[in-house]
Design a protein around this motif. Structure first.
Motif, PDB file in Angstrom:
ATOM      1  N   SER A 101       2.809   6.879  -6.812  1.00 48.47           N
ATOM      2  CA  SER A 101       2.026   7.855  -7.177  1.00 48.47           C
ATOM      3  C   SER A 101       2.194   9.228  -7.281  1.00 48.47           C
ATOM      4  O   SER A 101       2.168  10.049  -8.083  1.00 48.47           O
ATOM      5  CB  SER A 101       0.438   7.404  -7.033  1.00 48.47           C
ATOM      6  OG  SER A 101       0.117   6.244  -7.174  1.00 48.47           O
ATOM      7  N   GLY A 102       2.528   9.424  -5.949  1.00 50.02           N
ATOM      8  CA  GLY A 102       3.149  10.618  -5.492  1.00 50.02           C
ATOM      9  C   GLY A 102       4.412  11.162  -6.248  1.00 50.02           C
ATOM     10  O   GLY A 102       4.499  12.361  -6.519  1.00 50.02           O
TER      11      GLY A 102
ATOM     12  N   VAL B 187      10.943   3.172 -12.000  1.00 52.12           N
ATOM     13  CA  VAL B 187      10.643   2.523 -10.742  1.00 52.12           C
ATOM     14  C   VAL B 187      10.444   1.235 -10.952  1.00 52.12           C
ATOM     15  O   VAL B 187       9.678   0.632 -12.050  1.00 52.12           O
ATOM     16  CB  VAL B 187       9.597   3.357 -10.018  1.00 52.12           C
ATOM     17  CG1 VAL B 187       9.310   2.609  -8.704  1.00 52.12           C
ATOM     18  CG2 VAL B 187       9.893   4.707 -10.006  1.00 52.12           C
ATOM     19  N   PHE B 188      11.311   0.274 -10.312  1.00 55.11           N
ATOM     20  CA  PHE B 188      10.937  -1.112 -10.599  1.00 55.11           C
ATOM     21  C   PHE B 188      10.236  -1.530  -9.168  1.00 55.11           C
ATOM     22  O   PHE B 188      10.772  -1.303  -8.179  1.00 55.11           O
ATOM     23  CB  PHE B 188      12.100  -1.803 -10.823  1.00 55.11           C
ATOM     24  CG  PHE B 188      12.583  -2.082 -12.152  1.00 55.11           C
ATOM     25  CD1 PHE B 188      11.888  -2.765 -13.076  1.00 55.11           C
ATOM     26  CD2 PHE B 188      13.652  -1.005 -12.509  1.00 55.11           C
ATOM     27  CE1 PHE B 188      12.516  -2.826 -14.224  1.00 55.11           C
ATOM     28  CE2 PHE B 188      13.978  -0.972 -13.780  1.00 55.11           C
ATOM     29  CZ  PHE B 188      13.457  -1.863 -14.941  1.00 55.11           C
ATOM     30  N   SER B 189       8.924  -2.210  -9.165  1.00 50.52           N
ATOM     31  CA  SER B 189       8.321  -2.673  -7.913  1.00 50.52           C
ATOM     32  C   SER B 189       9.138  -3.770  -7.270  1.00 50.52           C
ATOM     33  O   SER B 189       9.829  -4.343  -8.149  1.00 50.52           O
ATOM     34  CB  SER B 189       6.721  -3.099  -8.313  1.00 50.52           C
ATOM     35  OG  SER B 189       7.022  -4.065  -9.112  1.00 50.52           O
TER      36      SER B 189
ATOM     37  N   VAL C 298       0.747  -1.193   0.024  1.00 54.81           N
ATOM     38  CA  VAL C 298       0.110  -0.088   0.075  1.00 54.81           C
ATOM     39  C   VAL C 298       0.835   1.257  -0.147  1.00 54.81           C
ATOM     40  O   VAL C 298       0.383   2.159  -0.839  1.00 54.81           O
ATOM     41  CB  VAL C 298      -0.936  -0.045   1.196  1.00 54.81           C
ATOM     42  CG1 VAL C 298      -1.592   1.166   1.268  1.00 54.81           C
ATOM     43  CG2 VAL C 298      -1.925  -1.097   1.076  1.00 54.81           C
ATOM     44  N   THR C 299       2.031   1.373   0.884  1.00 48.99           N
ATOM     45  CA  THR C 299       2.981   2.397   0.724  1.00 48.99           C
ATOM     46  C   THR C 299       3.578   2.565  -0.521  1.00 48.99           C
ATOM     47  O   THR C 299       3.637   3.686  -0.890  1.00 48.99           O
ATOM     48  CB  THR C 299       3.907   2.118   2.048  1.00 48.99           C
ATOM     49  OG1 THR C 299       3.052   2.074   3.197  1.00 48.99           O
ATOM     50  CG2 THR C 299       4.704   3.522   2.119  1.00 48.99           C
ATOM     51  N   PHE C 300       3.813   1.337  -0.954  1.00 43.56           N
ATOM     52  CA  PHE C 300       4.431   1.584  -2.352  1.00 43.56           C
ATOM     53  C   PHE C 300       3.549   2.148  -3.476  1.00 43.56           C
ATOM     54  O   PHE C 300       4.226   2.921  -4.224  1.00 43.56           O
ATOM     55  CB  PHE C 300       5.132   0.105  -2.856  1.00 43.56           C
ATOM     56  CG  PHE C 300       5.438   0.189  -4.160  1.00 43.56           C
ATOM     57  CD1 PHE C 300       6.722   0.592  -4.532  1.00 43.56           C
ATOM     58  CD2 PHE C 300       4.623  -0.139  -5.227  1.00 43.56           C
ATOM     59  CE1 PHE C 300       7.343   0.527  -5.742  1.00 43.56           C
ATOM     60  CE2 PHE C 300       5.221  -0.239  -6.658  1.00 43.56           C
ATOM     61  CZ  PHE C 300       6.676   0.190  -6.880  1.00 43.56           C
TER      62      PHE C 300
END
Length: 256
Positions: free
Chosen positions: A56-57, A77-79, A49-51
């Protein structure tokens, strides 16, 4: 200086409104949330959730920076699961990356990147040299075990070679003994099978005379035996006819 057009004035007003709204949202959010400790979130759900929120921010901030400041921004960005998220203010992200590489060409970081292959080649050469020395040492030891090149060996080295050879010879003899025992067991098993077959053949040979007697009796009762009896009967009949012929020779009524 030429007066600005209405479209430019409207765009500037929208940009100012966006900046004010972003500042207000940041101030409002900062009042509600406390300071988060900068360490890895252990709970997997909370971490995801934080990721999502911070990603998005971050993408929003990159977009605002490119629009408000007319900057060329590229974000990659790589998850944790390996999914890619990217943003580029330019039409093509690759062009921004190429621009970055051209700009950093000749810097210390780039020089380190160039030096890495050379360091890898040097390490491979060192490993190859070490392996060559090991191979040479092993080959020299094998020659000594075969009795060659013993002139440079000391008495202690010769004693070690002797012990090694005796140990090797003991292992060879033990393996040879195991092979011989296995072969003897195999031959004994083969001998047992041959004796069993021989005993069966002996039993069959003992029953052979009885079979011959039965065959002879059957031959006596065969049609060949009946033909011999008929030949004897024919011989008796011929003898009887000859006797009758001698009795009737001459004219009837005359005496002999």
């Amino acid at each position: 200086m030429a007066p600005s057009s209405p479209a430019a004035a409207a765009e500037g007003g929208e940009q100012q409104q966006q900046i004010v709204a972003a500042a207000a949202a940041a101030k409002k959010g900062g009042g509600k949330r406390g300071r988060r400790e900068m360490r890895r979130i252990e709970d997997a759900t909370s971490r995801q959730v934080t990721f999502s929120k911070r990603r998005s921010g971050l993408l929003k901030k990159a977009f605002e920076l490119g629009v408000l400041c007319d900057a060329e921004v590229a974000l990659i960005v790589f998850s944790p699961r390996g999914r890619l998220y990217e943003y580029a203010s330019a039409p093509d992200l690759q062009k921004t990356i190429d621009r970055y590489l051209n700009h950093t060409k000749g810097t210390s970081a780039n020089e380190k990147t160039v030096e890495q292959p050379a360091a890898g080649v040097q390490m491979c050469r060192s490993e190859a040299t070490a392996l060559k020395h090991k191979i040479d040492a092993i080959e020299a030891y094998q020659r000594k075990l075969s009795g060659e090149g013993l002139g440079s060996c000391s008495a202690h080295q010769l004693q070690e070679l002797e012990l090694q050879l005796e140990k090797s010879l003991s292992c060879i003899r033990q393996k040879k003994q195991q092979k011989m025992v296995a072969k003897i067991s195999e031959l004994k098993e083969k001998e047992r099978k041959l004796l069993t077959e021989n005993s069966m053949l002996r039993e069959e040979y003992k029953a052979l005379p009885l079979l011959e007697l039965a065959t002879a009796a059957a031959a006596e009762r065969s049609p060949d035996g009946a033909g011999a009896e008929e030949d004897e009967e024919d011989e008796r009949r011929r003898h009887y006819m000859e006797v009758e012929t001698e009795l009737v020779i001459g004219r009837p009524g005359s005496s002999s």
